[in-house]
Enzyme design. Structure first.
Site, PDB file in Angstrom:
ATOM      1  CB  ALA A 236      -0.812  -0.009   1.433  1.00 36.14           C
ATOM      2  N   PRO A 238       3.108   4.533  -1.064  1.00 36.66           N
ATOM      3  CG  PRO A 238       3.456   6.568  -1.890  1.00 36.66           C
ATOM      4  CD  PRO A 238       3.396   5.137  -2.212  1.00 36.66           C
ATOM      5  N   GLY A 239       0.385   4.896  -0.034  1.00 39.15           N
ATOM      6  CA  GLY A 239      -0.927   5.116   0.064  1.00 39.15           C
ATOM      7  C   GLY A 239      -1.651   5.680  -0.903  1.00 39.15           C
ATOM      8  NE  ARG A 264       7.555   2.054  -0.482  1.00 40.24           N
ATOM      9  CZ  ARG A 264       7.378   3.064  -1.397  1.00 40.24           C
ATOM     10  NH1 ARG A 264       8.185   4.257  -1.818  1.00 40.24           N
ATOM     11  NH2 ARG A 264       6.301   2.999  -2.471  1.00 40.24           N
ATOM     12  CG  ASP A 302      -0.373  -0.403  -6.974  1.00 39.27           C
ATOM     13  OD1 ASP A 302      -0.185  -0.790  -8.292  1.00 39.27           O
ATOM     14  OD2 ASP A 302      -0.052   0.621  -6.431  1.00 39.27           O
ATOM     15  CB  CYS A 355       3.511   2.012 -12.226  1.00 35.28           C
ATOM     16  SG  CYS A 355       4.749   1.246 -11.074  1.00 35.28           S
TER      17      CYS A 355
HETATM   18  C1  LIG Z   1       3.831   0.016  -6.694  1.00 36.56           C
HETATM   19  S1  LIG Z   1       4.302   0.362  -4.942  1.00 36.56           S
HETATM   20  C2  LIG Z   1       2.395   0.703  -4.137  1.00 36.56           C
HETATM   21  C3  LIG Z   1       2.122   2.010  -4.458  1.00 36.56           C
HETATM   22  C4  LIG Z   1       0.805   1.948  -3.370  1.00 36.56           C
HETATM   23  N1  LIG Z   1      -0.114   1.307  -3.960  1.00 36.56           N
HETATM   24  C5  LIG Z   1       0.252   3.606  -4.082  1.00 36.56           C
HETATM   25  O1  LIG Z   1      -0.644   3.483  -4.705  1.00 36.56           O
HETATM   26  O2  LIG Z   1       0.813   4.583  -3.120  1.00 36.56           O
HETATM   27  C6  LIG Z   1       4.729  -1.253  -4.333  1.00 36.56           C
HETATM   28  C7  LIG Z   1       4.850  -1.414  -2.945  1.00 36.56           C
HETATM   29  O3  LIG Z   1       5.138  -2.551  -2.500  1.00 36.56           O
HETATM   30  C8  LIG Z   1       5.852  -2.621  -1.434  1.00 36.56           C
HETATM   31  N2  LIG Z   1       6.388  -4.074  -1.235  1.00 36.56           N
HETATM   32  C9  LIG Z   1       7.235  -4.946  -1.858  1.00 36.56           C
HETATM   33  N3  LIG Z   1       7.399  -6.039  -1.692  1.00 36.56           N
HETATM   34  C10 LIG Z   1       6.330  -6.357  -0.753  1.00 36.56           C
HETATM   35  C11 LIG Z   1       5.950  -7.610   0.003  1.00 36.56           C
HETATM   36  N4  LIG Z   1       6.453  -8.595  -0.234  1.00 36.56           N
HETATM   37  N5  LIG Z   1       4.994  -7.283   1.061  1.00 36.56           N
HETATM   38  C12 LIG Z   1       4.197  -6.260   1.071  1.00 36.56           C
HETATM   39  N6  LIG Z   1       4.856  -5.127   0.416  1.00 36.56           N
HETATM   40  C13 LIG Z   1       5.767  -5.273  -0.581  1.00 36.56           C
HETATM   41  C14 LIG Z   1       6.820  -1.857  -1.697  1.00 36.56           C
HETATM   42  O4  LIG Z   1       7.567  -1.266  -0.332  1.00 36.56           O
HETATM   43  C15 LIG Z   1       5.953  -0.640  -2.155  1.00 36.56           C
HETATM   44  O5  LIG Z   1       5.746   0.213  -1.431  1.00 36.56           O
END
Ligand SMILES: C[S@@+](CC[C@H](N)C(=O)[O-])C[C@H]1O[C@@H](n2cnc3c(N)ncnc32)[C@H](O)[C@@H]1O
Length: 416
Positions: A236, A238-239, A264, A302, A355
């Protein structure tokens, strides 16, 4: 950090422009410098190469700064080098040669070698250009390369929990802020002047608007939760999407916003406090470890991805070792997709989004999922999102077509 604090806002913007610009245009700058330097780029000290890149970038791309000022400032940078005298004379002669001879800026002959031409003209690694030429037509690839080099305008979403679209329009009109409305969605606005900073704006501080790319807003629209739904947002931070979901749910129901990174998740807290989101609980864990006794109506995955859709914003992404990163990333994405099935109620919906514009992370993952989890089906995205943003029943957004970040989203429905 201390040095950065002492810079005025204007100087911070200038540093940002130069650093991002040099990263964006590095391959083209290096091609030019290699032609001028008698020893070639490979045999020049990396610190000196960086100074030359900074000067060359400004001469070629920053027309508002006079040439003499660029020359002086670039030469000034050499005073920190041990071999200052040699460096000063080299920087002087290289930049003067560049000013004398505009032909140096010419990319390799397109007719002789298309790949070399596209790679240098648009400063993208050859391996990436070659890969895109396999996926897209020549014309589309060129448009994408060109668009990736543009500076993105600031886009924001109105937080309808705190403000109406009309109220925001009125504020922007009264304050003579030049903006455009998204053609398809009335809560997405684009600021036309890149010099406007939103972080200091009262609308931003009061949580009435939030900076968010149109592609992210559109992917979230595909979820279309009910007001009382329970949604798990597995990755999620930075939300951005969490807060948009809360807005769509009118702060009702419940969202579990999870992320692996403590640092984050602090950003989610900041965002939900600013935007007055009330229906969200935050958890910090590897999404693969979320307790499977909890079952949600909707799962938003995401996923972490290669980010190939956001090169315009973060040009350094194009230099990643794509082959190496891609294989690992797809493995993680598939594990997370499998986990999502275990957190979902019967007849629930998983939204898988990235993305990235990379088929392996997008459509190929969806195909893999449907084959391995036949109790799921792909729901048509254009039932939820304007068809302009949809292809093959999924949301598929490309910078060169939609003028925002590239993104992908699929709606996967569980059927009992
Ligand atoms: C594309 S970003 C998410 C953006 C967010 N959904 C938004 O709209 O602001 C992907 C996120 O996945 C997190 N991440 C990576 N591997 C993960 C895991 N195994 N479990 C949970 N979070 C994870 C990262 O820290 C990152 O913040």
């Amino acid at each position: 950090m201390t040095a950065k604090k002492k810079l005025s806002k204007l100087d911070q913007a200038l540093v940002n422009e130069i650093v991002t610009g040099v990263i964006r245009w590095q391959l083209k700058l290096d091609f030019i410098l290699d032609k001028i330097l008698s020893r070639g780029l490979k045999h020049t000290d990396p610190q000196l190469v960086n100074i030359l890149r900074i000067g060359t970038y400004q001469i070629l791309f920053m027309n508002k700064i006079p040439d003499y000022a660029i020359l002086n400032e670039t030469v000034n940078l050499t005073k920190y080098l041990a071999y200052k005298k040699y460096a000063t004379s080299l920087v002087n002669s290289v930049l003067r040669e560049l000013l004398r001879n505009p032909e140096l800026n010419k990319a390799p002959d397109r007719e002789k070698n298309l790949l070399d031409y596209l790679s240098i003209q648009y400063s993208h690694p050859k391996s990436l250009v070659k890969h895109w030429l396999r996926i897209f037509s020549e014309e589309e690839t060129e448009k994408l390369l060109e668009k990736n080099n543009e500076r993105a305008k600031i886009t924001f979403r109105i937080n309808n929990l705190l403000a109406s679209n009309e109220e925001i329009k009125q504020y922007l009109d009264e304050n003579k802020i030049d903006y455009s409305l998204n053609k398809y969605y009335e809560n997405i606005f684009v600021i036309n002047k890149s010099s406007v900073s939103l972080e200091e704006n009262p609308l931003f501080k009061e949580g009435k608007i939030t900076v968010q790319d149109a592609s992210a807003v559109i992917a979230t629209k595909l979820i279309a939760p009910n007001e009382n739904s329970f949604v798990i947002d597995m990755c999620a931070s930075p939300g951005g999407k969490t807060c948009h979901l809360a807005d769509m749910m009118q702060n009702k129901g419940k969202i579990l916003a999870n992320d692996i990174s403590k640092q984050r998740t602090d950003l989610i807290v900041e965002n939900i406090n600013r935007l007055k989101v009330k229906n969200t609980e935050i958890s910090i864990s590897n999404a693969l470890n979320i307790n499977e006794d909890i079952k949600a109506d909707y799962i938003l995955l995401d996923a972490p991805c290669t980010g190939s859709g956001i090169i315009r914003k973060l040009p350094e992404i194009k230099y990643l070792n794509r082959e190496k990163t891609l294989k690992k990333t797809v493995e993680i994405q598939r594990k997370l997709l499998e986990k999502a099935t275990k957190l979902l109620k019967e007849n629930g919906v998983i939204i898988y989004s990235t993305c990235s514009i990379e088929p392996a992370e997008n459509m190929e993952n969806v195909m893999w999922f449907l084959k391995n989890f036949p109790q799921f089906s792909l729901e048509k995205a254009d039932n939820y999102v304007n068809s302009f943003f949809c292809k093959n029943d999924c949301v598929q957004i490309f910078t060169h077509i939609h003028d925002c970040n590239g993104a992908f989203a699929a709606r996967l429905k569980h059927n009992t």
